[in-house]
Design a protein around this motif. Structure first.
Motif, PDB file in Angstrom:
ATOM      1  N   LEU A  20      62.902  50.352 -33.100  1.00  0.00           N
ATOM      2  CA  LEU A  20      63.145  48.918 -32.911  1.00  0.00           C
ATOM      3  C   LEU A  20      63.889  48.657 -31.605  1.00  0.00           C
ATOM      4  CD1 LEU A  20      64.137  47.882 -36.543  1.00  0.00           C
ATOM      5  CD2 LEU A  20      61.987  47.417 -35.361  1.00  0.00           C
ATOM      6  N   GLN A  21      64.820  49.541 -31.240  1.00  0.00           N
ATOM      7  CA  GLN A  21      65.556  49.373 -29.995  1.00  0.00           C
ATOM      8  C   GLN A  21      64.633  49.500 -28.796  1.00  0.00           C
ATOM      9  OE1 GLN A  21      68.565  48.334 -29.223  1.00  0.00           O
ATOM     10  NE2 GLN A  21      68.033  48.570 -27.059  1.00  0.00           N
ATOM     11  N   LYS A  22      63.724  50.467 -28.820  1.00  0.00           N
ATOM     12  CA  LYS A  22      62.798  50.658 -27.697  1.00  0.00           C
ATOM     13  C   LYS A  22      61.842  49.472 -27.566  1.00  0.00           C
ATOM     14  CE  LYS A  22      62.951  55.695 -27.378  1.00  0.00           C
ATOM     15  NZ  LYS A  22      63.402  55.723 -25.961  1.00  0.00           N
ATOM     16  N   LEU A  23      61.474  48.870 -28.703  1.00  0.00           N
ATOM     17  CA  LEU A  23      60.625  47.676 -28.658  1.00  0.00           C
ATOM     18  C   LEU A  23      61.425  46.459 -28.198  1.00  0.00           C
ATOM     19  CD1 LEU A  23      58.623  48.258 -31.953  1.00  0.00           C
ATOM     20  CD2 LEU A  23      57.691  48.313 -29.634  1.00  0.00           C
ATOM     21  N   SER A  24      62.662  46.330 -28.670  1.00  0.00           N
ATOM     22  CA  SER A  24      63.503  45.193 -28.278  1.00  0.00           C
ATOM     23  C   SER A  24      63.794  45.202 -26.791  1.00  0.00           C
ATOM     24  CB  SER A  24      64.826  45.214 -29.059  1.00  0.00           C
ATOM     25  OG  SER A  24      64.603  45.034 -30.437  1.00  0.00           O
TER      26      SER A  24
END
Length: 239
Positions: A20-24
């Protein structure tokens, strides 16, 4: 020896947060496949089973979708056409409505106290305020009032709203590159009084729904607070 208060997350849960962090941060793009599960296992230094568990949880949450022979993607409008997992209204004849809107207001205002509290900003901080008249097949159905995080939606223009067909989340994603990952809603059933009649132009004494939606990004930040005021005369809500 004192007991530690540190709560250790399972490995798969840590991988979910990392994805989720890499997508955010947009290190991984919404319109491109995620790295393969074997590649993620290698990069994160974990077992492929833990990666599969994390990906499966994100699939179950409606955030990721696997496309046979292509890869794993963020679930989006671009990949699924008119898909809309946040649509709650349905006509009493069983058909899905196709709502259209006409912007009435588009302004930057100080955040009201309730809005600020839900968006976790300071009361009075600037937010975008939008009011739209809603219709279905040319028939007026109510109004939609939105409060948006100014930094997130700074590039949104009233012209974008005038051209929108269907749901706002499609516009956010395709025009602005903003992916709303999660929406929670609160339903109220009301009878139109004088104040609601003035706001919605719905007939006095008629039944109506008010759905309060909070839209969040992948990083769980609330960037949208929306109040959907819709007549209940010809519509049902799916729970």
């Amino acid at each position: 020896m004192k007991r530690s208060n540190i709560i250790r997350m399972p490995v798969y849960a840590q991988i979910k947060e990392a994805i989720l962090q890499k997508l955010s941060s947009r290190e991984w793009k919404f319109d491109q496949p995620l790295p393969s599960e074997s590649k993620m296992a290698e990069d994160f230094g974990v077992s492929i089973g833990s990666v599969r568990h994390a990906v499966a949880d994100l699939e179950d949450a409606g955030i990721l979708v696997k496309r046979q022979g292509v890869g794993t993607f963020v679930r989006s409008y671009k990949g699924t056409g008119v898909w809309n997992r946040f649509q709650k209204f349905i006509r009493k004849d069983g058909r899905l409505p196709v709502f259209e809107s006409k912007p009435i207001k588009f302004e930057i205002i100080p955040a009201p106290e309730e809005v600020a509290a839900k968006m976790k900003i300071v009361s009075g901080d600037p937010v975008i305020h939008i009011l739209r008249a809603m219709s279905d097949n040319g028939v007026h159905t109510g109004v939609d009032e939105s409060f948006l995080d100014l930094d997130t939606f700074r590039d949104l223009k009233i012209e974008d709203l005038e051209a929108v067909k269907g749901n706002l989340y499609k516009l956010y994603e395709e025009k602005l590159g903003i992916y709303i990952a999660d929406v929670t809603d609160l339903l109220e059933f009301l009878i139109v009084d004088e104040a609601l009649n003035k706001l919605t132009l719905l007939p006095l004494g008629s039944p109506m729904f008010v759905v309060t939606l909070q839209g969040r990004l992948l990083n769980k930040k609330t960037v949208e607070l929306r109040y959907e005021h819709c007549t209940a005369v010809n519509y049902l809500l799916r729970i």
